[in-house]
Enzyme design. Structure first.
Site, mmCIF file in Angstrom:
data_model
loop_
_atom_site.group_PDB
_atom_site.id
_atom_site.type_symbol
_atom_site.label_atom_id
_atom_site.label_comp_id
_atom_site.label_asym_id
_atom_site.label_seq_id
_atom_site.Cartn_x
_atom_site.Cartn_y
_atom_site.Cartn_z
ATOM 1 C CE1 TYR A 113 74.340 -9.205 56.841
ATOM 2 C CE2 TYR A 113 72.436 -8.084 57.780
ATOM 3 C CZ TYR A 113 72.989 -9.176 57.134
ATOM 4 O OH TYR A 113 72.187 -10.239 56.791
ATOM 5 C CB ALA A 114 72.152 -1.960 57.110
ATOM 6 C CB ALA A 115 75.807 0.031 53.792
ATOM 7 C CE LYS A 150 73.510 -9.667 53.485
ATOM 8 N NZ LYS A 150 73.923 -10.744 52.540
ATOM 9 C CG ASN A 182 73.636 -17.848 50.441
ATOM 10 O OD1 ASN A 182 72.663 -17.349 51.008
ATOM 11 N ND2 ASN A 182 74.463 -18.665 51.076
ATOM 12 C CB VAL A 195 82.965 -14.958 46.588
ATOM 13 C CG1 VAL A 195 82.316 -16.329 46.467
ATOM 14 C CG2 VAL A 195 82.409 -14.178 47.772
#
Length: 253
Positions: free
Chosen positions: A153-155, A157, A91, A65
């Site tokens: 990763y946190a940013a 999400k 996802n 993607v």
């Protein structure tokens, strides 16, 4: 409960393993036709075969993607095969590539997690508008809601959660619902937490000890909520961020 998904047409990105696979199977079980994409062909074909057992139309293509043109072609293929689209589940995740705090990790998180969802949503909105409505669901993480996870990763999400809310408000007049699920730690074959259980038990135990329910979650537990949220039974839910985590996230808001 009849979720009224029979005959609906859905796209699930990252649909070959884990949460994506479980959501795709859950939708097919309810009578929906499902298109899935993923980067790895072997798992994609295995999930495609499972989906075909439900008798609905299935589309399965290898697609990254983060490649905008390839993703656009995949969505066109799904729309052409079904003649319509009703549901988009974003996802995909760069989790395996985003534990570092370097430029590559940040690029992976935003190219795959964020821009995949942005481009997919942008593509389907005209189709949904023409059809009189539709559902978009982002799969984020509780890591996007509180500190403590790898920053890239946190940013990414957190960006998904913000994007979902903005879209929900903008698209509600067009009868397009947009929601986001924030899973906690989910264990499945070939996933991060299965690997940690075998190769980094201290890391695994850290996650396990943070969950009041006493265990990690399963993809099917996320899928059950996802399938409900995109169904007619959830027709008055939009702009919601729903944690599915066994109590792992502790903050009040």
């Amino acid at each position: 409960m009849d979720l009224r998904l029979d005959g609906k047409c859905a796209v699930v990105t990252g649909g070959s393993k884990g949460i994506g696979r479980a959501i795709a199977l859950g939708l097919a079980r309810e009578g929906a036709s499902v298109a899935i994409c993923a980067r790895g062909e072997q798992a994609l074909r295995q999930t495609e075969a499972e989906l075909r057992q439900f008798g609905s139309t299935v589309v399965a293509e290898v697609c990254d993607v983060s490649d905008a043109e390839a993703f656009d072609r995949f969505l066109d293929t799904a729309h052409d095969a079904f003649g319509r689209l009703d549901i988009l589940v974003n996802n995909t995740s760069a989790l395996d590539n985003s534990f570092a705090d370097d430029d590559a990790a940040w690029r992976a998180g935003f190219d795959i997690d964020v821009m995949g969802a942005v481009r997919g949503s942008r593509k389907v909105v005209p189709w949904f508008t023409e059809a009189g409505g539709g559902c978009i669901l982002h799969i984020s993480s509780i890591s996007g809601l509180e500190a403590g996870s790898p920053p890239a990763y946190a940013a990414a999400k957190a960006a998904l959660i913000s994007h979902s809310k903005t879209l929900a408000i903008a698209l509600a007049p067009q009868k397009i619902r947009v929601n986001v699920i924030a899973p906690g730690s989910i264990e499945f074959p070939g996933g991060l937490w299965e690997d940690a259980k075998e190769n980094d038990p201290g890391f695994y135990q850290m996650a396990l000890s943070s969950i009041p329910s006493g265990r990690l979650g399963t993809p099917e537990e996320i899928a059950d909520v996802a399938v409900f949220l995109v169904s007619e039974r959830a027709r008055w839910i939009t702009g919601a961020c729903l944690c599915v985590d066994g109590g792992q996230r502790k903050s009040n808001v």
